[in-house]
Design a protein around this motif. Structure first.
Motif, PDB file in Angstrom:
ATOM      1  N   ALA A 125      49.681  26.434  40.613  1.00 23.55           N
ATOM      2  CA  ALA A 125      48.469  26.689  39.834  1.00 23.55           C
ATOM      3  C   ALA A 125      48.821  27.113  38.416  1.00 23.55           C
ATOM      4  O   ALA A 125      49.895  27.671  38.156  1.00 23.55           O
ATOM      5  N   ASP A 126      47.893  26.864  37.491  1.00 28.54           N
ATOM      6  CA  ASP A 126      48.081  27.298  36.103  1.00 28.54           C
ATOM      7  C   ASP A 126      47.589  28.717  35.884  1.00 28.54           C
ATOM      8  O   ASP A 126      47.946  29.361  34.894  1.00 28.54           O
ATOM      9  N   GLY A 127      46.758  29.196  36.779  1.00 34.67           N
ATOM     10  CA  GLY A 127      46.245  30.558  36.700  1.00 34.67           C
ATOM     11  C   GLY A 127      45.564  30.918  38.003  1.00 34.67           C
ATOM     12  O   GLY A 127      45.063  30.039  38.714  1.00 34.67           O
ATOM     13  N   LEU A 128      45.562  32.208  38.337  1.00 30.30           N
ATOM     14  CA  LEU A 128      44.989  32.637  39.605  1.00 30.30           C
ATOM     15  C   LEU A 128      44.213  33.933  39.398  1.00 30.30           C
ATOM     16  O   LEU A 128      44.769  34.937  38.937  1.00 30.30           O
ATOM     17  N   VAL A 129      42.912  33.892  39.719  1.00 33.29           N
ATOM     18  CA  VAL A 129      42.075  35.089  39.692  1.00 33.29           C
ATOM     19  C   VAL A 129      42.163  35.726  41.074  1.00 33.29           C
ATOM     20  O   VAL A 129      41.739  35.130  42.063  1.00 33.29           O
ATOM     21  N   LEU A 130      42.723  36.918  41.143  1.00 32.08           N
ATOM     22  CA  LEU A 130      42.978  37.573  42.427  1.00 32.08           C
ATOM     23  C   LEU A 130      41.952  38.674  42.667  1.00 32.08           C
ATOM     24  O   LEU A 130      41.873  39.646  41.916  1.00 32.08           O
ATOM     25  N   TYR A 131      41.175  38.507  43.726  1.00 30.68           N
ATOM     26  CA  TYR A 131      40.194  39.510  44.133  1.00 30.68           C
ATOM     27  C   TYR A 131      40.710  40.280  45.336  1.00 30.68           C
ATOM     28  O   TYR A 131      41.491  39.757  46.132  1.00 30.68           O
ATOM     29  N   GLU A 132      40.244  41.509  45.474  1.00 32.26           N
ATOM     30  CA  GLU A 132      40.539  42.336  46.643  1.00 32.26           C
ATOM     31  C   GLU A 132      39.232  42.619  47.366  1.00 32.26           C
ATOM     32  O   GLU A 132      38.289  43.136  46.771  1.00 32.26           O
ATOM     33  N   ASN A 133      39.177  42.315  48.644  1.00 36.23           N
ATOM     34  CA  ASN A 133      37.950  42.563  49.398  1.00 36.23           C
ATOM     35  C   ASN A 133      37.578  44.046  49.416  1.00 36.23           C
ATOM     36  O   ASN A 133      36.394  44.390  49.459  1.00 36.23           O
ATOM     37  N   ASP A 134      38.561  44.926  49.394  1.00 36.61           N
ATOM     38  CA  ASP A 134      38.256  46.360  49.371  1.00 36.61           C
ATOM     39  C   ASP A 134      37.511  46.726  48.089  1.00 36.61           C
ATOM     40  O   ASP A 134      36.567  47.534  48.117  1.00 36.61           O
ATOM     41  N   ARG A 135      37.925  46.150  46.971  1.00 31.85           N
ATOM     42  CA  ARG A 135      37.234  46.421  45.707  1.00 31.85           C
ATOM     43  C   ARG A 135      35.842  45.807  45.696  1.00 31.85           C
ATOM     44  O   ARG A 135      34.884  46.419  45.223  1.00 31.85           O
ATOM     45  N   LEU A 136      35.716  44.602  46.236  1.00 35.38           N
ATOM     46  CA  LEU A 136      34.408  43.964  46.307  1.00 35.38           C
ATOM     47  C   LEU A 136      33.456  44.770  47.177  1.00 35.38           C
ATOM     48  O   LEU A 136      32.268  44.928  46.855  1.00 35.38           O
ATOM     49  N   LEU A 137      33.971  45.301  48.276  1.00 33.89           N
ATOM     50  CA  LEU A 137      33.143  46.109  49.166  1.00 33.89           C
ATOM     51  C   LEU A 137      32.676  47.382  48.466  1.00 33.89           C
ATOM     52  O   LEU A 137      31.507  47.781  48.584  1.00 33.89           O
ATOM     53  N   ALA A 138      33.565  48.026  47.723  1.00 32.54           N
ATOM     54  CA  ALA A 138      33.193  49.242  47.004  1.00 32.54           C
ATOM     55  C   ALA A 138      32.119  48.970  45.966  1.00 32.54           C
ATOM     56  O   ALA A 138      31.150  49.731  45.833  1.00 32.54           O
ATOM     57  N   LEU A 139      32.271  47.879  45.223  1.00 35.06           N
ATOM     58  CA  LEU A 139      31.284  47.536  44.200  1.00 35.06           C
ATOM     59  C   LEU A 139      29.945  47.158  44.815  1.00 35.06           C
ATOM     60  O   LEU A 139      28.893  47.614  44.358  1.00 35.06           O
ATOM     61  N   ALA A 140      29.974  46.322  45.855  1.00 36.13           N
ATOM     62  CA  ALA A 140      28.721  45.912  46.492  1.00 36.13           C
ATOM     63  C   ALA A 140      27.990  47.111  47.078  1.00 36.13           C
ATOM     64  O   ALA A 140      26.762  47.224  46.980  1.00 36.13           O
ATOM     65  N   THR A 141      28.734  48.018  47.671  1.00 40.43           N
ATOM     66  CA  THR A 141      28.127  49.220  48.243  1.00 40.43           C
ATOM     67  C   THR A 141      27.491  50.082  47.168  1.00 40.43           C
ATOM     68  O   THR A 141      26.381  50.589  47.324  1.00 40.43           O
ATOM     69  N   GLU A 142      28.201  50.253  46.055  1.00 44.22           N
ATOM     70  CA  GLU A 142      27.679  51.082  44.969  1.00 44.22           C
ATOM     71  C   GLU A 142      26.453  50.450  44.332  1.00 44.22           C
ATOM     72  O   GLU A 142      25.461  51.134  44.036  1.00 44.22           O
ATOM     73  N   PHE A 143      26.475  49.135  44.111  1.00 46.86           N
ATOM     74  CA  PHE A 143      25.321  48.460  43.518  1.00 46.86           C
ATOM     75  C   PHE A 143      24.086  48.627  44.389  1.00 46.86           C
ATOM     76  O   PHE A 143      22.988  48.889  43.909  1.00 46.86           O
ATOM     77  N   GLN A 144      24.285  48.472  45.673  1.00 48.99           N
ATOM     78  CA  GLN A 144      23.146  48.565  46.578  1.00 48.99           C
ATOM     79  C   GLN A 144      22.676  50.004  46.731  1.00 48.99           C
ATOM     80  O   GLN A 144      21.485  50.265  46.877  1.00 48.99           O
ATOM     81  N   ARG A 145      23.596  50.938  46.703  1.00 50.33           N
ATOM     82  CA  ARG A 145      23.216  52.341  46.837  1.00 50.33           C
ATOM     83  C   ARG A 145      22.333  52.787  45.679  1.00 50.33           C
ATOM     84  O   ARG A 145      21.369  53.521  45.857  1.00 50.33           O
TER      85      ARG A 145
END
Length: 450
Positions: free
Chosen positions: A202-222
């Motif tokens: 690949a020429d570039g890779l955007v790396l996400y962490e499910n733990d971070r996504l879970l924290a953000l989704a939880t905070e947004f919804q809260r």
């Protein structure tokens, strides 16, 4: 988009997200891989193709791939819903009737009778999407998860095939790490094998962490934040794409969609998406291809429109929320970054650039703030018409720390020969694992010494 094919299930894990994000800032959940192609001549955002018929929603230039039919069938059935912003092409979706057993090797090599057909059909769909760009194919974006067998194995194999077949066009990966307390006991082995191969093609890779996504989704919804849904009052939900009271996979997908929409869907009056430009700004060194994505909103339901500074403050809050509880420092670790602000502009670009870089933690000593590639446009996102959003791809030293933590666990399992017989049955023995660990250790060392 004439330039980026999105393949789900294999190269794009819709286990975690989907293409819908780019148009409506919301993505469907469940598919393992999505590949998206871009067309520089499109009047719509590059990742969509106009149908040519009145009243017909534009079609996503995407290929959906999965080892099981359930998720893709649900996405295609949604095409019949009224008032759709876009639809998927039924002829660009391929799946089989069984998964890949949570095994990278089974997904990559494909010893089952279905695997060769699935890979071949997926590449045929990609070929049709690329040809539909009429000579203006400028790259491919591939979404996939890394924890299971289909996303990690078949997704990685698809990336290799796309790189070989369309070597003149850039390939960007959007890869999602599994939860640290994941359900697949061999997930770190899958991650190590997948990332070591992807970083080579690949020429570039955007790396996400499910733990971070879970924290953000939880905070947004809260908080009932406008980032969860620009049209939903605090504490209430009007759809099933992640703004409900329970943190869910669609909610986590929504976070990714909000991050990517400003970058992958430029304003109509601006230049079309140029994947080369994005990659040149975020991955200027071939040894540092990994980046992470963040975004933040500033809403203005009433009163004057939001200022760019407010959106940048939202970006900073998202970074703090997503990284809370981790011991990985971001201070002074930015190697390069690409940021877009939609829905607000300011003539004081230098101050705005410094503000964005400050929220990202600041550059490494040998880089300056001016190396931040910053774009701004007054037109808001269609999915957030009353908000200003700041989104950024950041290539920083923290990514090396993330990769090291996963690689260390994988090496411990390898040394104790945990689950190795599953991989050896498909031809992945000690040599393949040792090569993967060596490759990732080199990536970690490059980031640490930057």
């Amino acid at each position: 988009s004439g330039t980026l094919p999105v393949v789900s299930g294999v190269a794009c894990s819709m286990d975690v997200h989907g293409l819908r994000a780019c148009w409506t800032s919301r993505m469907p959940a469940g598919t393992d891989i999505v590949a998206n192609t871009c067309n520089r001549k499109a009047e719509f955002p590059d990742i969509f193709q106009l149908s040519g018929k009145a009243g017909r929603a534009p079609r996503a230039r995407a290929v959906l791939v999965d080892g099981e039919p359930k998720v893709i069938e649900a996405a295609l059935q949604a095409n019949s819903q009224p008032n759709k912003d876009f639809s998927f092409d039924e002829t660009s979706a391929v799946w089989s009737q069984s998964g890949r057993g949570g095994n990278f090797a089974l997904g990559y090599v494909g010893e089952s009778l279905e695997a060769p057909r699935l890979l071949g059909d997926a590449m045929e769909c990609v070929r049709r999407q690329v040809e539909a760009c009429h000579g203006t194919h400028t790259g491919t974006v591939l979404f996939h998860s890394l924890g299971g067998g289909t996303g990690s194995g078949l997704g990685t194999r698809l990336a290799v095939e796309i790189c070989d077949e369309y070597s003149a066009a850039p390939l960007m990966m959007t890869s999602v790490l599994p939860l640290a307390a994941g359900e697949n006991p061999s997930q770190t082995l899958n991650v190590a094998l997948a990332l070591s191969t992807i970083q080579e093609v690949a020429d570039g890779l955007v790396l996400y962490e499910n733990d971070r996504l879970l924290a953000l989704a939880t905070e947004f919804q809260r908080k009932g934040s406008s980032m969860a849904s620009s049209s939903t009052r605090p504490g209430r939900s009007t759809d099933s794409w992640g703004s409900g009271p329970v943190t869910s996979l669609p909610a986590m997908n929504g976070v990714i969609a909000r991050d990517l929409a400003p970058i992958f869907c430029p304003a109509p009056s601006s230049e079309p998406l140029d994947l080369f430009e994005v990659l040149n700004s975020t991955c200027p060194m071939p040894t540092h291809k990994f980046m992470q994505a963040f975004s933040g909103d500033a809403s203005a339901s009433h009163g004057p429109p939001p200022e760019p500074k407010a959106a940048v403050e939202g970006l900073g809050r998202s970074i703090r929320t997503g990284l809370a509880g981790t011991n990985r420092s971001t201070s002074g670790g930015v190697l390069s970054a690409y940021a877009v602000i939609r829905g607000a502009t300011t003539p004081d670009v230098a101050t705005l650039r410094a503000d964005v870089m400050d929220k990202l933690g600041g550059p490494v000593p040998w880089r300056s703030v001016e190396h931040l590639d910053l774009r701004q446009h007054a037109a808001p996102l269609r999915s957030a018409p009353k908000s200003a959003r700041a989104a950024a791809f950041v290539n920083w030293k923290r990514t090396g720390q993330v990769i090291q933590s996963v690689n260390d666990i994988a090496q411990q399992k390898f040394q104790n020969r945990v689950f190795l017989h599953w991989y050896e049955q498909c031809g992945f023995g000690e040599a393949e694992f040792e090569h993967a660990f060596e490759s990732l250790n080199r990536v970690v060392a490059d980031f640490a010494s930057a």
